[in-house]
Design a protein around this motif. Sequence first.
Motif, short mmCIF file in Angstrom:
data_model
loop_
_atom_site.label_atom_id
_atom_site.label_comp_id
_atom_site.label_asym_id
_atom_site.label_seq_id
_atom_site.Cartn_x
_atom_site.Cartn_y
_atom_site.Cartn_z
N PRO B 46 0.89 -1.23 0.16
CA PRO B 46 -0.16 0.05 0.44
C PRO B 46 0.46 1.49 0.13
O PRO B 46 0.11 2.34 0.23
CB PRO B 46 -0.56 0.18 1.02
CG PRO B 46 0.63 -0.55 2.26
CD PRO B 46 0.97 -1.93 1.06
N THR B 47 2.29 1.31 -0.69
CA THR B 47 2.91 2.06 0.08
C THR B 47 2.57 3.48 -0.68
O THR B 47 3.11 4.92 0.22
CB THR B 47 4.38 1.61 -0.29
OG1 THR B 47 4.68 0.44 0.03
CG2 THR B 47 5.37 3.29 0.16
N LEU B 48 2.14 3.52 -2.06
CA LEU B 48 2.21 4.52 -2.61
C LEU B 48 0.25 4.83 -2.92
O LEU B 48 -0.05 5.49 -3.89
CB LEU B 48 2.69 4.67 -4.00
CG LEU B 48 3.85 4.58 -4.34
CD1 LEU B 48 4.78 5.04 -5.75
CD2 LEU B 48 4.84 6.55 -3.46
N ARG B 49 -0.54 4.17 -1.83
CA ARG B 49 -1.72 4.42 -1.86
C ARG B 49 -2.30 5.59 -1.81
O ARG B 49 -1.71 6.51 -0.95
CB ARG B 49 -2.57 3.55 -0.61
CG ARG B 49 -4.13 3.35 -1.44
CD ARG B 49 -4.73 2.48 0.11
NE ARG B 49 -4.49 2.48 1.39
CZ ARG B 49 -4.37 1.95 2.58
NH1 ARG B 49 -4.95 1.01 2.01
NH2 ARG B 49 -3.71 2.63 3.81
N LYS B 51 -1.57 7.98 -4.32
CA LYS B 51 -0.47 8.73 -5.01
C LYS B 51 -0.99 8.27 -6.42
O LYS B 51 -1.17 7.81 -7.11
CB LYS B 51 0.93 8.80 -4.70
CG LYS B 51 1.54 8.50 -3.22
CD LYS B 51 1.49 9.66 -3.10
CE LYS B 51 1.57 10.21 -1.36
NZ LYS B 51 1.55 11.77 -1.19
N PHE B 305 9.47 4.67 -4.63
CA PHE B 305 9.40 5.08 -3.14
C PHE B 305 10.01 5.67 -2.50
O PHE B 305 9.62 6.60 -1.72
CB PHE B 305 9.64 3.62 -2.84
CG PHE B 305 9.97 3.45 -1.11
CD1 PHE B 305 8.44 3.58 -0.10
CD2 PHE B 305 10.89 3.45 -0.54
CE1 PHE B 305 8.98 2.99 1.13
CE2 PHE B 305 11.35 3.47 0.95
CZ PHE B 305 10.31 3.63 0.98
N ASN B 308 9.80 9.39 -3.76
CA ASN B 308 8.01 9.92 -2.75
C ASN B 308 8.18 10.42 -1.76
O ASN B 308 8.07 11.31 -1.56
CB ASN B 308 6.92 8.99 -3.40
CG ASN B 308 5.62 9.07 -2.09
OD1 ASN B 308 5.52 10.28 -2.85
ND2 ASN B 308 5.59 8.33 -1.41
#
Lengths: 175, 315
Positions: B46-49, B51, B305, B308
Amino acid sequence: MEILLSSDKIADCITNLANEIISKATRDNQIVVIGVRSRGEILAKRLAEVLSKKLKNKTPCGTLDITLYRDDINNPQGESQPVVRSTEIGFNIDDKIIILVDDVLYTGRSARAAMDALIDLGRPKAIRLAVLVERAGREFPIHADFAGLKVDLPADKSVQVNFVESDGKDRVIVI
Amino acid sequence: MSKKEFIWNRKHLIGLRELSREEIEYILDTAQGFEQVSTRSIKKAPTLRGKVVVNLFFEDSTRTRNSFTLAANRLSADVIEFTQKSSSVSKGETLLDTARNLEAMGIDIVVIRHSAGGAPKFLSRNINACVVNAGDGYCEHPTQGLLDTFTIRKIKGSLEGLKIAIVGDIAHSRVARSDIYAMTKLGAEVTLVGPPTLMPAKVSQLPVQVSYSLDAVIGQVDVINMLRIQFERMGTNPFPSIKEYSHYFGLTVERMKKAKKDILVMHPGPINRGVEIESEVADGTNSVILQQVTNGLAVRMAVLFLVNQAAMAKE
């Protein structure tokens, strides 16, 4: 600095955790131990060793990296730059009872992240949380199933767990 | 330097020339952590959810664009695919206007490929979103350089002291430049091999050796990276015939007999089979070409990642 647990007490806590886990385990499902990086990983390895001896059966042990699941990862107020590392779980977690191991349970956010990460890896029968220190101050409705020590500390204090493997000595301190 | 002490603070990845060894190693170390996302049952984190990533491709691409799209998807970002042919650029809109319009939609990361060298740098100076270079002119293709380096490091353990040949159309290759910067910074010795007409004009300013004979080099190297001849970028013929080029610079089964047994054969793709490399070699046991593609995904996830993260930290 106040010492919460000495080296001997940490060993006692791990033995007690293992005894409690065994007393509540069902025979139908296999127990596996998964530690949250980085100190939960060390604790998990030690716990798995004790469990293996007591159960006379090798208890599988893995390591979980929760960096990608942290809810502060896109938050500039996050403590520090997260370091992404590998998850190393060399066994299938489907239908297993996972003993999720971390050093300290405080807000509950790491435990939540760890559960999200585990659920992306498979469908365990159950996840039980085992921690060395359970500290009051939960922000999520999460509790430890097994805790070595329970403490209530002011918010400006932090609990630091040191292990021989990473810090040269075993101790738990309040700073 | 331990990873904990290191702070990544670049919200753009323009090229590897400007990166330090520590920064390159940090990206590669981070990419290692992303490898396992692609191997598990739910290939998503879910790291760039929340974005938005825009693939702003002004040049054709299959591999790189799809790799960036998949990398962004695996990190749960929303992705806008943009190609020149299907956009207002074909009506005369400038790069900056295009980017500003996209930015007005709330984008977070722009992945740009452009035939003009410097386009990503220009963009990074004029918009707030993170900019990742997916290839600009003859300048750089940093994620390809990183994935090539990642692949070598993964198999060989380290690049320190390795001898690496980059063969073919160096003059038109942004991959070669990014490879040179990354590989030499990590301690490898790089030799460029090709006809004089395909060497860059200022080759003496690069930290490399040059050879015009593949036969003289093939037995010495641990890694050989075969480049595609980019006919589409050439005004005139740089060599008499393809057949002659293949004879002198093609990686053939016969030529491989002179190579070290554990040589890694690389190619950034797309392959001109039978021109720079014979099919038997491209598909042979020394080939890591498909591993490069797999590793590209982890590297691009790491880059998205990290930029960001740096952008968040600067807010």
